[in-house]
Motif scaffolding. Structure first.
Motif, short mmCIF file in Angstrom:
data_model
loop_
_atom_site.label_atom_id
_atom_site.label_comp_id
_atom_site.label_asym_id
_atom_site.label_seq_id
_atom_site.Cartn_x
_atom_site.Cartn_y
_atom_site.Cartn_z
N GLU A 98 0.82 -1.21 0.00
CA GLU A 98 0.00 0.00 0.00
C GLU A 98 0.86 1.26 0.00
OE1 GLU A 98 -3.80 1.92 2.40
OE2 GLU A 98 -3.11 -0.09 2.90
N THR A 99 2.00 1.23 0.68
CA THR A 99 2.87 2.41 0.71
C THR A 99 3.48 2.71 -0.66
OG1 THR A 99 4.90 1.24 1.32
CG2 THR A 99 3.47 1.97 3.13
N LEU A 100 3.48 1.74 -1.56
CA LEU A 100 4.03 1.94 -2.90
C LEU A 100 3.04 2.61 -3.85
CD1 LEU A 100 5.68 -1.57 -3.29
CD2 LEU A 100 6.81 0.58 -2.65
N LEU A 101 1.78 2.71 -3.44
CA LEU A 101 0.73 3.26 -4.31
C LEU A 101 0.64 4.77 -4.19
CD1 LEU A 101 -2.13 0.71 -3.52
CD2 LEU A 101 -0.54 0.67 -5.47
N ALA A 102 0.50 5.43 -5.33
CA ALA A 102 0.22 6.87 -5.35
C ALA A 102 -1.21 7.10 -4.88
CB ALA A 102 0.41 7.43 -6.76
N GLU A 103 -1.49 8.24 -4.31
CA GLU A 103 -2.84 8.56 -3.85
C GLU A 103 -3.85 8.49 -4.99
OE1 GLU A 103 -4.02 8.92 -0.77
OE2 GLU A 103 -2.02 8.61 0.05
N ASP A 104 -3.42 8.88 -6.19
CA ASP A 104 -4.33 8.92 -7.34
C ASP A 104 -4.16 7.72 -8.27
OD1 ASP A 104 -1.81 9.60 -8.26
OD2 ASP A 104 -2.50 11.28 -9.49
N VAL A 105 -3.67 6.60 -7.75
CA VAL A 105 -3.45 5.40 -8.56
C VAL A 105 -4.73 4.99 -9.27
CG1 VAL A 105 -3.91 3.82 -6.61
CG2 VAL A 105 -2.51 3.04 -8.53
N VAL A 106 -4.58 4.47 -10.48
CA VAL A 106 -5.70 3.96 -11.26
C VAL A 106 -5.48 2.46 -11.42
CG1 VAL A 106 -6.89 4.02 -13.48
CG2 VAL A 106 -6.00 6.14 -12.47
N PHE A 107 -6.46 1.68 -10.98
CA PHE A 107 -6.40 0.22 -11.08
C PHE A 107 -7.37 -0.23 -12.16
CE2 PHE A 107 -8.09 -3.97 -10.05
CZ PHE A 107 -6.92 -4.71 -9.95
N THR A 108 -6.84 -0.97 -13.12
CA THR A 108 -7.67 -1.51 -14.19
C THR A 108 -7.75 -3.02 -13.98
OG1 THR A 108 -6.93 0.25 -15.65
CG2 THR A 108 -8.02 -1.63 -16.67
#
Length: 136
Positions: free
Chosen positions: A17-27
């Motif tokens: 979770e710490t590797l994810l940007a706040e605005d991450v887009v998951f497809t």
């Protein structure tokens, strides 16, 4: 991306979770619309970790210092074997801002869709709780 691979393989979902940007887009491979935001993406990854069995990364494609990576994996969902790939894109700060998952064969994708649908109430609750904690 070694940090992502290590976190997934160790089931260290807090580190992931710490590797994810706040605005991450998951497809997702099984729904039409992408999911946007760290809370829902982290919750979906947690759900997938509960669903996948015998998950193994087989190969990583991309330069270690690059911003685009492909991590090829195998897993099972119930009695269905799955081959897939996690495609990652990193933003300027090195956080994952795009995470796209692809899986095959169709029977495996269908098994994944059914298993994730069964998890979705819990996923939505986890995302809502995470968003509330972060003040989003």
């Amino acid at each position: 991306m070694q940090a992502f691979r290590t976190a997934v393989e160790r089931h260290d979902l807090d580190a992931l979770e710490t590797l994810l940007a706040e605005d991450v887009v998951f497809t997702s491979p099984v729904v039409f619309k992408p999911y946007r935001g760290k809370a829902i993406t982290a919750a979906i990854v947690r759900g997938a970790a509960r669903v996948f069995e015998d998950f193994r990364y087989r190969r990583v494609i991309g330069a270690a210092d690059g911003r685009d990576h492909a991590l090829l994996f195998t897993a099972r969902v119930g009695d269905r074997e799955i081959s897939g790939c996690d495609f990652l894109h990193l933003d300027e700060s090195g956080r994952i801002d795009e995470l796209t998952v692809m899986v095959r064969p169709l029977s495996g994708a269908q098994a994944l869709q059914a298993a994730m649908a069964a998890q979705f109430e819990r996923i939505a609750q986890e995302a809502q709780e995470a968003a509330a904690r972060s003040g989003a």
